[in-house]
Scaffold this motif. Structure first.
Motif, PDB file in Angstrom:
ATOM      1  N   ALA A 148       6.837  29.511  -9.021  1.00 41.54           N
ATOM      2  CA  ALA A 148       6.482  29.620 -10.447  1.00 41.54           C
ATOM      3  C   ALA A 148       5.323  28.686 -10.805  1.00 41.54           C
ATOM      4  O   ALA A 148       4.410  29.060 -11.544  1.00 41.54           O
ATOM      5  CB  ALA A 148       7.706  29.305 -11.294  1.00 41.54           C
ATOM      6  N   GLY A 149       5.328  27.477 -10.263  1.00 46.21           N
ATOM      7  CA  GLY A 149       4.265  26.507 -10.578  1.00 46.21           C
ATOM      8  C   GLY A 149       2.902  27.012 -10.119  1.00 46.21           C
ATOM      9  O   GLY A 149       1.903  26.932 -10.849  1.00 46.21           O
ATOM     10  N   VAL A 150       2.875  27.542  -8.906  1.00 42.17           N
ATOM     11  CA  VAL A 150       1.628  28.071  -8.346  1.00 42.17           C
ATOM     12  C   VAL A 150       1.155  29.238  -9.222  1.00 42.17           C
ATOM     13  O   VAL A 150      -0.010  29.315  -9.625  1.00 42.17           O
ATOM     14  CB  VAL A 150       1.842  28.537  -6.879  1.00 42.17           C
ATOM     15  CG1 VAL A 150       0.609  29.245  -6.349  1.00 42.17           C
ATOM     16  CG2 VAL A 150       2.220  27.351  -5.983  1.00 42.17           C
ATOM     17  N   ALA A 151       2.111  30.128  -9.564  1.00 40.85           N
ATOM     18  CA  ALA A 151       1.757  31.313 -10.355  1.00 40.85           C
ATOM     19  C   ALA A 151       1.185  30.903 -11.705  1.00 40.85           C
ATOM     20  O   ALA A 151       0.201  31.479 -12.175  1.00 40.85           O
ATOM     21  CB  ALA A 151       2.980  32.206 -10.531  1.00 40.85           C
ATOM     22  N   SER A 152       1.754  29.863 -12.333  1.00 38.71           N
ATOM     23  CA  SER A 152       1.238  29.524 -13.665  1.00 38.71           C
ATOM     24  C   SER A 152      -0.168  28.920 -13.541  1.00 38.71           C
ATOM     25  O   SER A 152      -1.006  29.112 -14.416  1.00 38.71           O
ATOM     26  CB  SER A 152       2.207  28.613 -14.419  1.00 38.71           C
ATOM     27  OG  SER A 152       2.067  27.312 -13.954  1.00 38.71           O
ATOM     28  N   GLY A 153      -0.454  28.244 -12.433  1.00 42.33           N
ATOM     29  CA  GLY A 153      -1.812  27.712 -12.227  1.00 42.33           C
ATOM     30  C   GLY A 153      -2.847  28.808 -12.037  1.00 42.33           C
ATOM     31  O   GLY A 153      -4.039  28.594 -12.261  1.00 42.33           O
ATOM     32  N   LEU A 154      -2.388  29.972 -11.587  1.00 44.73           N
ATOM     33  CA  LEU A 154      -3.339  31.054 -11.298  1.00 44.73           C
ATOM     34  C   LEU A 154      -3.430  32.060 -12.437  1.00 44.73           C
ATOM     35  O   LEU A 154      -4.152  33.048 -12.344  1.00 44.73           O
ATOM     36  CB  LEU A 154      -2.906  31.787 -10.011  1.00 44.73           C
ATOM     37  CG  LEU A 154      -2.872  30.951  -8.735  1.00 44.73           C
ATOM     38  CD1 LEU A 154      -2.294  31.769  -7.581  1.00 44.73           C
ATOM     39  CD2 LEU A 154      -4.262  30.459  -8.355  1.00 44.73           C
TER      40      LEU A 154
END
Ligand SMILES: Nc1ncnc2c1ncn2[C@@H]1O[C@H](COP(=O)(O)OP(=O)(O)OP(=O)(O)O)[C@@H](O)[C@H]1O
Ligand SMILES: [Mg+2]
Length: 515
Positions: free
Chosen positions: A359-365
């Motif tokens: 989820a963290g990676v996805a929100s950064g992208l």
């Protein structure tokens, strides 16, 4: 969860970046703590392979066991010279470089699950496929391929605030690419690219070596380069001299050839003069890309520099002359391509296997958008009536034009020419312009569609080309009467390997250990 990575597989240097927990890309240094790794391979004893600085040093005294600048030959069946007494494909040799990056990354930040590898924008299908093969041979799950300038732009557009019409000027060790794009917030739309995959730092080193040879001959009457070994050693010296000239107005060295020792001094002016034909070609390609996008130099809001060779003062001066102001001082010319590729890997996974993205990676992208275009024209050869001569001639019929936004799909129907025709020659062509001249276009895939006998002329054959996001083509020739299809995937053509070939070869290469 494993790491999502981007790899810049360069002619002279390679780099790897991963996405951190917040979806920001970070370069992973190699086992020597260096952020970029020379793309040189050297075969030491007993199946041990060296990659990187150690390989460069070893190859300068035993060049027959080393391979440099492999990317220049990517897509060919074999590397031009035998290495360590054996023929290798460029993909196999490159797989050692990729494996080194992968293993160093595993040791430092964790196993890589999925990776995007970069290629020059001007690479054709065969070279793209060979690059993917290299990744698979290294045991990587290659989720995509991205153009180097696009990767650089993705990085700058998302991590810094660049915007407007951007020109990415990428001059590396072996290739040159210039790409125009529009950047609006985190949306990057590619307009067009030009390039030359045989123009880069290695050619500037070659120009210095030529000057060294001339000075040596004039001073001593003898030859500086006497064999492959001396050439390999002198190319390393020439590169060091070139780098000195980026900082100072002159550089010196002692030369040793077959007539003893000689002092060598070269000025920046003389070097710049020696590379003026290369600089003229670069200038021409920049003008071509502006023309193609009908863009005036003053409409370009910034010029981003990518690649180590952009450190040459003459490059920056030339760009300043064209655009009227100096290029934006790029923060990270060596790493931005790998960093952008890691972002692209994250985007691809979010599209295709979202469960693999934290989820963290996805929100950064979030909100990052990319619109690519295809870099060549694709067509097929068909008979057409020539109005002047009133005879049928073979012409190239273009289905997908260069700079069409991708992915895309185009169909066109052709008709059989003869009564009782039992086959159609299917040829997929590729060319840099929309030429109809069948003699100049490159046939990149071919096959024969078999038809049932006994039918009249004029049977419809539907040709469908689809171009995927990795800039690779899939072509279907369909006999509409029977529904029979011939699928021409550029994967199956010469110079590339099938899935089972890759697996078999990968197991064979595992027999070598990297040090
Ligand atoms: N200070 C400098 N002055 C001139 N050239 C330099 C300097 N520093 C590095 N280079 C050159 O930059 C090149 C390497 O650049 P880079 O790592 O961007 O290329 P690459 O990614 O290996 O190649 P490519 O992108 O063409 O496949 C080498 O030819 C190197 O000599
Ligand atoms: Mg590069």
């Amino acid at each position: 969860m494993g790491r999502i990575a981007g790899i810049d597989l360069g002619t002279t240097f390679s780099a790897l970046a991963v996405l951190n927990e917040m979806g920001r890309p970070e370069t992973v240094p190699n086992s020597d703590g260096e952020r970029i790794t020379p793309s040189t391979v050297f075969f030491a004893e007993d199946g041990v392979v060296l990659v990187g600085e150690e390989a460069v040093n070893a190859a300068s005294s035993e060049p027959e066991k080393g391979a440099r600048w492999v990317k220049r030959f990517m897509g060919l069946d074999s590397f031009p010279e035998e290495v360590n007494g054996k023929k290798w494909s460029p993909a196999e040799l490159s797989s050692f470089v990729l494996r080194k990056l992968k293993e160093d990354c595993s040791a430092q930040v964790g196993e890589i699950t999925d990776v995007v590898i970069t290629v020059p924008a001007y690479f054709d299908e065969v070279r793209r496929k060979a690059t993917m093969d290299a990744g698979r041979l290294a045991g990587l799950n290659v989720v995509g391929i991205i153009n180097e300038p696009t990767a650089a732009a993705l990085y700058y557009a998302t991590q810094y605030s660049v915007g407007g019409r951007i020109l990415v000027f990428d001059l590396g060790g072996g290739t040159f690419d210039v790409t125009l794009m529009d950047v609006n917030g985190r949306q990057v739309d590619i307009l067009c690219s030009r390039g030359d995959h045989q123009l880069g730092g290695v050619d500037f080193d070659g120009a210095i070596l030529k000057t060294m040879e001339k000075v040596y001959k004039d001073e001593t009457g003898g030859n500086l380069v006497t064999d492959d070994e001396s050439r390999a050693r002198l190319m390393v010296e020439a590169e060091a001299i070139k780098k000195t000239l980026s900082k100072r107005p002159s550089a010196s060295a002692l030369l040793y050839g077959d007539s003893g020792q000689c002092k060598f001094k070269v000025t920046r002016d003389r070097f710049e003069e020696s590379i003026s034909p290369l600089m003229a070609r670069i200038g021409m390609l920049v003008e071509d890309v502006l023309d193609e996008a009908e863009t005036e130099p003053e409409e370009v809001s910034s010029v981003l520099l990518v690649g180590g060779s952009t450190r040459l003062p003459i490059v920056q001066k030339r760009l300043e002359k064209i655009f009227g102001s100096p290029p934006a001082s790029a923060v990270n010319v060596d790493e931005c391509v790998a960093l952008g590729a890691a972002i692209h890997a994250g985007l691809r996974l979010m599209d295709e296997s979202p469960s693999k993205v934290d989820a963290g990676v996805a929100s950064g992208l979030k909100d990052i958008g990319l619109q690519e275009v295809c870099s060549h024209c694709y067509g097929t050869l068909a008979m057409s009536r020539d109005d002047k001569t009133e005879r049928d001639i073979l012409v190239n019929d273009v289905l997908i034009k260069k700079n069409t936004p991708i992915p895309c799909k185009v169909s066109r129907t052709f008709y059989t020419a003869a009564q009782g025709q039992t086959s159609v020659d299917a040829r997929v062509t590729q060319h840099s312009t929309a030429s109809t001249d069948a003699d100049i276009v490159n046939v990149v895939a071919f096959g024969s569609l078999q038809l049932p006998p006994g039918r009249p002329a004029g049977q419809p054959v539907k040709v469908t080309y689809s171009y995927d996001a990795d800039q690779r083509m899939h072509c279907v020739f369909e006999d509409e009467g029977t529904g029979k299809k011939l699928v021409l995937d550029i994967d199956t053509q010469a110079g590339s390997m099938s899935g089972s070939d890759v697996e078999k070869k990968a197991r064979e290469l595992e027999g070598y250990s990297l040090e």
